[in-house]
Each structure stands twice: as C-alpha cells, then as structure tokens.
Scaffold this motif. Structure first.
Motif, PDB file in Angstrom:
ATOM      1  N   LEU A  30      -1.443   4.072  -7.944  1.00 12.92           N
ATOM      2  CA  LEU A  30      -0.761   2.776  -8.032  1.00 12.92           C
ATOM      3  C   LEU A  30       0.474   2.945  -8.904  1.00 12.92           C
ATOM      4  CD1 LEU A  30      -0.575  -0.315  -7.584  1.00 12.92           C
ATOM      5  CD2 LEU A  30      -1.965  -0.595  -9.662  1.00 12.92           C
ATOM      6  N   SER A  85       0.958  -1.067   0.000  1.00  9.30           N
ATOM      7  CA  SER A  85       0.000   0.000   0.000  1.00  9.30           C
ATOM      8  C   SER A  85       0.993   1.106   0.000  1.00  9.30           C
ATOM      9  CB  SER A  85      -1.089  -0.304   0.907  1.00  9.30           C
ATOM     10  OG  SER A  85      -2.258  -0.752   0.467  1.00  9.30           O
ATOM     11  N   ASP A 141       4.364   1.340   3.111  1.00  5.50           N
ATOM     12  CA  ASP A 141       3.466   1.357   1.969  1.00  5.50           C
ATOM     13  C   ASP A 141       4.024   0.555   0.802  1.00  5.50           C
ATOM     14  OD1 ASP A 141       1.514   2.899   3.144  1.00  5.50           O
ATOM     15  OD2 ASP A 141       2.490   4.785   2.606  1.00  5.50           O
ATOM     16  N   ARG A 159      -6.360  -6.865  -2.650  1.00  4.07           N
ATOM     17  CA  ARG A 159      -6.634  -5.431  -2.750  1.00  4.07           C
ATOM     18  C   ARG A 159      -7.368  -5.095  -4.048  1.00  4.07           C
ATOM     19  NH1 ARG A 159      -7.356  -0.356  -0.579  1.00  4.07           N
ATOM     20  NH2 ARG A 159      -5.967   1.214  -1.464  1.00  4.07           N
ATOM     21  N   ASP A 161      -0.107   2.903  -3.177  1.00  2.97           N
ATOM     22  CA  ASP A 161       0.195   1.482  -3.352  1.00  2.97           C
ATOM     23  C   ASP A 161       1.245   1.312  -4.456  1.00  2.97           C
ATOM     24  OD1 ASP A 161      -1.624   0.870  -1.439  1.00  2.97           O
ATOM     25  OD2 ASP A 161      -3.136   0.032  -2.778  1.00  2.97           O
TER      26      ASP A 161
END
Length: 760
Positions: A708, A5, A752, A603, A729
C-alpha cells in the motif's frame, strides 16, 4: 482522495563580453574546494570542481570555462580555488586533467599549481561524463528543431549510443555500456575549421562573436542553392529549392549576381561544417545500427542555429527515423568524466567534513542523535540547483545550475510503474508549452512570495523577526522574483517548466540565502498544540463504530492537510489561529468525480495490508491529527508502516528528524505507537513535491515489501504524482486549495490507481 488497487554561487561564466576569456565569480571563501578536474581542448579549457559548505549538505559541483589561448587565466583560476580554505583531511590536492592540453600544458600546470596532475584518458572521460549526466541530471537531454526544445528521458534505454564530440575536430564514439566504448570515426572538419575559416575571411577572432554574426546572415547570398540550378524544387529526389547544392558555390557565379557580407559568410560556413558533421554522424550510426546520437563538445554551446542544422541533417538523411540529441552540459563532458573517474579511484575515508545527514530511519528507539559520519566509499546522487544559474554562452537556450551532491543514492520506489507502455511523469501539468498556465502559476508564485514579507512584518514568522533574517528574506524575495521574471521570457531556461520545478526553485533560493527553515517556529508551535489535542481525538475515534472509523480517518487526513502555509488562501486563517480540524473539514467541498475513497474503505475492512509506506506532508495538525491516527489504525490491523518525510525543510512540511521526535512523543500518548512495526525514513527530497524516481535508497529498501502506497498533500499528490501508477494499491489524499486554469482529468479508474481528491 485517490485510491488505487566570491560568491556563494560558485563559479559562473560572465558572458557579457565577446572575444575575451570569461570573468568568473568565485565561490564564497567559507566554502572548501575539495577537488578540481580540467579538460583542456584545442579551443577551450573547461573546469569542474567540488566545494563543500553550509549551503550544500554533501558538496556542490561547479562549472567554468576559458579559451585555451588564455590558459593562463584558467590556471590562475584553479590556483585561486586551491588557495581557498582546504579540506580537513590530510590528503594533498590532486588535479584531474584530460584533453590534448592536459599533455601539452602539463608542465605549466605542475609549475604554477605545485600539485599532482593526474591525466585521464580523453575518450574514457567523455563517455564517463555523458553517462553521469544522463543518469543524474534531470532534463539534461533534449532535441531541438524549428525553435522547439523537447526534453527527453534517456536514462531508461541508454545503450548503445553514439557520441559525436565536436571540439576543434570531431571524434565519434560508439558506447555499448559503462567503460565499454570505441572510437569508430571522426573528421578534421570541426569547431576549429569554423573558427579558422571565419577568422581568415572576416577577421573576427572571438568564437562567440562569430556565432553572433550567424544570427543575421543569409547563407543563400553565398551558397549555391538547388533553386539556383533548377529554378525550383527538384521534387523527384526530395530536394527543395532552398536546399544547399554547393556551400559557398554561389560567390563565383557572376550570373547569380550575389551580394553578401561577413554575416552571410559566417552563416554559410556554419551550415557547411554542421551539415557535414551531421551527415558523417548519420552514416556511422547507420553502419553500426545505432539510433541514439548525442552531440557534445563546446562547439555547440547551446547555439540554436547550430543545433537546428545538426537536427535537420540527421532527420533528413535518416528520413525521420533518427533524432539528434543534445546536452545542456555539452561542453563539460570530459571534465565531468575525469572528475568521476578519479572519484572511483579514491579510497574510502571518513567523510566528517561534508556534514552528511544521518539516516534517521532507525532512531525511534534511540535516546541520542545518530553519528553523522559517512564514508566516501558509498554512492551518491546529484540534483541540479538553479538558485544561481549561469549559461554556456550569451544566446544559449538553456542555463546551467550547480549540482548539489545528495547524502545518499536516489532510486525509484520499488512499487512505481514506469515502463515504455506506461511511462511515469511526476508532473501533473507540463507548463512548458502552455503560456496561459505559465502566466497563472508564475503570477501565483509572485503573490505567494511577496506574501512572505507580509507574514514576517506581522510577526507570523518568528524565525524572521530579527534584522539579519529579515534582510535574508528580502534577498530571497529579490532572487526568486528575478528567476520568475526570467522564466516568463525564457520558460525552458531551467529545464521543463512545471509547478514542481517552480516550488523546488523557491526552496533552493531560500536555502541559498541562508534561510534553511523559516517556518521552524511555526511548526514547533503547531505541533505542540496538535499533540496536546491528539489524546482527545484518539478517544473520539475509538468510540466510533468500526464501519464508520476508516471513512472518518480519511476525512481527518484531508482536513489536516488544510493546515498548509504554502496555500496563499489559507495563510490568513493560519496566522490568526482561527482554523481548527472541525472548521477545516467543513471548508472542504466533496467532489464525487475526484472521490473513490469508498473503494478504499471497503477494501480495508476486508483486507489487511502487509506494509504501507506513507508520504507525509505538513507538520502540526496535518501529521499529528490527520496522519498519525490513520497510521495507528493500520498498526492496529497488524500492518507495518514506513513514514516518509522530507530530508530538508520546505515551507511548513515536516522533516524526517522532526517526525522522529513527533512519533517519540506520540508513543508517550498512546501505546499503539510503541512498536517496531513503525519506522521513519527521509525521502531524500527538499521540496513540496515528489519525484518517485528519486528517493533515498534507504527508504526504497525499507519499503520494498509495501503493498500500500499512501501519498498525502497537494504538492505530492496533485501537483505531482496525480497520474502515477503503482504495482500495488495506492491512496492519494489531498485538497485542491486553489482554482486551476484547467483542472486535471480524472485518473483512469480501471488501473491500479483510481483517484480521489478534494476541492475547496
């Protein structure tokens, strides 16, 4: 898998002879000299000039130096530069000049060169040059003590700082911001003092020869030491017996019976001048509340003993609270600054001649290639190119490369975490002070490089089949192996040593000999085959259970990443064509300690990302059968995707231009790719690894809203960025294709960016 993350080199100083102006290897005459700046000091004249040619997309900055006593040679050199093929623009050439000699020799320059001489303020030029070098040149700043060189990232916390510029005399500047500086002090005891005294006392005239003498000298045979007075240390006030009590104070004391020679005198005077400069610098820093003290000027010349003495003085007087900071381009601050002061003043004009690479991020829906024109009004960045490297002086501990001007500004990825508490370092393993790791990786590079000749002989490299290309390949092998041999003996020659640096140097050497893309034919063939196989693979993926699909897509990305011609162990299978996606997947050994891909699968099944930026790796099966199906999955989830690829070729890595063509062809195959939610950007990089602090500004802007970050490939996700952390992420997908001497530790899964990787 990790989820969270007359030489194309330009001017180089030939320092094989002491006491004479250096011979210069001139740039190849196919290169155009576009601009020249010169800093003429009391002792030395330094030249910085920009050329453009086929080996540098946006231009190339070079450095040269001459003794001021031989200023005629400097003028002759500049005249030769101006006589090279001229810029295609109608602008008359201008010489930017700074330093005291810019005024003293202005008439000579005007008469001999016949061009406009624009004189820039000396102090403004010094600070502008230093600011440029700190921001633009990697591993420019370093500390030095006890034969240890440690590079420092000084760009994040630049101001305020103090510049101690040591030329014939010394000027001390306080710099509080861009164009904000004042001269706060100085001293007449500088390089000219050392030069003059040693000439009087020893008869030696060459500055280099004087520094050479200091190597073997013993100042204790000339100076009066604390031990000469007290017989031992004076511990109560912190003085060692080996501390100097009086420079040259021992020669008149008959009772000390000191016998000395010229080298002892040379070392004594070097200590005297350097210690005094160090103490004056410390006192000014203390007075003005400044902690960053830079030492520049051609007096230093990368000379270890000089730097050690200045470092010792700052450390001694500050009681360890301050450090002396040095620069690899220390003598070229003024000339570099004058160059860029003039660059700021130049009006924006069409920049057709530079052949700047276009922005391909918006070309997916265009039928023709974009116009390559750019303007000089935009900003640029520079990267250092060590394919042909010079040195300030014979015994300088570091080397100077050329500075290649990049077509766009390079900026950090918006999502990258790089703070004082969590600093970003692109390299997973620092080879600088690890001899065992150095030996392993340099040997691996040597084997890999020699293997390219075998590939060419076997016909596996279609681009190197003709005699000229084969000759260029042989030149590359010789050039790169020479660099590796140098690094075996002097690991810090080109900055901090890392796998990223070694791989980047290899690509620079390939480009320098004219081999822009030796795997072009291989990439085209493998891409054609992979795109032919793509429809069947997409059909197979669509038939899968929705819960199973994300995991298989990740496995395919890893399997595709096995198609890497940079991996010596895989070249045989790739050359034979015996490796396919299924076989590649079977060869991967899944290591749970490196694998938390299940976290990402969980996720993605519960969360839709707004935007993903995907840093791709190899052409062929890697991008077509691994990355594209994964990207298709994200697009189907209504996630915008930015594909980021190299801006210049490196091994069989896909480039941004090639990726645009691949995506266009993929759109014909599957309608999911026919969307404006998918774009392609160049990274600004030309190597197999990635420094996320230096990305094309257009990519940074396009991906600023990404939640992301996906990084694919061993070079980008293992050799570099293995420990990188992000504010969103992240997913790192790569295969360990070689057994390392010491495997990297697992990244912190509490951050993360927990990690996952594969090992074969």
């Amino acid at each position: 898998m990790m989820f969270g993350s007359i030489n194309s080199s330009g001017a180089i100083i030939d320092v094989t002879r002491h006491g004479e102006a250096s011979d210069i290897l001139l740039p190849n005459q196919i290169d155009r000299v576009q601009k020249v700046a010169v800093d003429i000091g009391g002792s030395l004249a330094k030249v910085v000039y920009l050329t453009s040619g086929p080996r540098s997309q946006g231009g190339r900055l070079h450095f040269a130096a001459f003794e001021t006593d031989n200023v005629e040679k400097c003028v002759s050199f500049i005249r030769t530069l101006l006589d090279s093929p001229s810029d295609t623009s109608e602008n008359e050439p201008v010489i930017m000049a700074t330093g005291g000699g810019a005024h003293r020799f202005r008439d000579l320059l005007n008469k001999e060169l016949g061009v406009e001489i624009r004189v820039e303020d000396e102090m403004e030029s010094l600070t502008a040059g230093l600011n440029f070098l700190i921001r633009e040149v990697a591993d420019e700043v370093f500390t030095y003590s006890e034969d240890t060189m440690q590079f420092v990232d000084a760009a994040a916390d630049m101001f305020p700082y103090m510049l101690v510029n040591i030329g014939s005399g010394v000027s001390i500047l306080k710099v509080t911001g861009d164009d904000e500086f004042e001269r706060i002090s100085g001293t007449s005891l500088g390089g000219g003092t050392l030069w003059g005294l040693l000439n009087l006392l020893t008869g030696v005239r060459s500055f280099d020869a004087m520094l050479e003498m200091t190597k073997t000298g013993d100042n204790a045979k000339v100076d009066m030491m604390v031990g000469d007075i007290y017989g031992t240390n004076y511990g109560r006030i912190g003085l060692k017996a080996s501390n100097i009590a009086s420079s040259m104070g021992g020669v008149y004391r008959k009772t000390l019976d000191k016998h000395f020679d010229d080298s002892d005198v040379a070392r004594s005077i070097l200590y005297m001048v350097s210690n005094n400069i160090g103490q004056i610098a410390y006192l000014n820093a203390q007075l003005h509340g400044i902690r960053h003290i830079y030492f520049g000027g051609y007096f230093i010349r990368g000379h270890p003993l000089t730097m050690h003495t200045l470092s010792y003085a700052i450390n001694f007087w500050s009681k360890g609270e301050m450090r002396a900071l040095f620069l690899r381009h220390e003598g070229f601050l003024g000339a570099t600054g004058a160059f860029f002061i003039g660059e700021r003043a130049k009006p924006a004009t069409p920049d057709v001649a530079l052949g700047v690479a276009p922005d391909v991020s918006q070309t997916l829906n265009e039928d023709k290639a974009p116009d390559v024109r750019r303007t000089r009004g935009r900003t640029y960045s520079f990267t250092e190119n060590f394919s042909i490297a010079g040195a300030i002086a014979d015994d300088a501990i570091g080397s100077l490369g050329m500075l290649d001007r990049e077509p766009s500004k390079l900026e950090p990825l918006a999502q990258l975490v790089n703070t004082a508490k969590c600093p970003y370092t692109p390299d997973t393993v620092d080879l600088t002070h690890e001899p065992r790791q150095q030996e392993y990786w340099i040997s691996a590079m040597q084997r890999n490089t020699n293997g390219l000749l075998d590939l060419a002989d076997s016909g596996a490299l279609p681009g190197c089949s003709d005699p000229e290309s084969r000759h260029r390949l042989s030149r590359f092998v010789s050039l790169y192996l020479t660099h590796l041999h140098k690094l075996q003996h002097r690991p810090l020659s080109y900055g901090a040593m890392s796998v990223r640096a070694l791989l980047g140097l290899r690509e620079q050497c390939l480009h320098e000999v004219g081999l822009e893309d030796i795997f072009a034919g291989v990439k085209k063939h493998e891409t054609d085959e992979a795109l032919n196989a793509l429809p069947a693979l997409l059909h197979e993926i669509d038939a899968m259970n929705e819960c199973e699909r994300p995991r298989v897509l990740l496995q395919n990305v890893l399997a595709g990443n096995m198609f890497d011609w940079g991996a010596t162990q895989l070249r045989g299978a790739l050359a034979e064509g015996s490796l396919d996606l299924d076989k590649a997947r079977d060869q991967i050994t899944w290591r749970p300690e490196f694998d938390n891909g299940a976290d990402f699968v969980a996720r993605i099944q519960q969360h839709t990302y707004s935007q993903a930026v995907v840093f791709v790796d190899n052409s062929g099966a890697d991008v077509c059968l691994g990355v594209l199906p994964f990207v298709r999955f994200l697009l189907q989830q209504n996630t915008r995707v930015v594909l980021a690829a190299n801006s210049r070729p490196a091994l069989n890595d896909v480039t941004d231009r090639e990726l645009v063509d691949i995506v266009r062809r993929a759109r014909v195959i599957d309608p999911a790719f026919r969307t404006d939610m998918l774009s392609v950007c160049g990274t600004g990089s030309s190597g197999p690894c990635l420094d996320l602090r230096k990305l094309d500004a257009r990519l940074v802007q396009t991906s600023q809203n990404a939640d992301l970050v996906v990084i694919v490939g061993m070079g980008r996700a293992i050799h570099s960025n293995y420990y990188a952390r992000f504010s969103c992420d992240s997913l790192k997908l790569a295969v360990f294709k070689t057994k390392w001497p010491r495997m990297p530790q697992n990244a912190d899964r509490s951050t993360d960016a927990p990690t996952r990787a594969k090992d074969t």
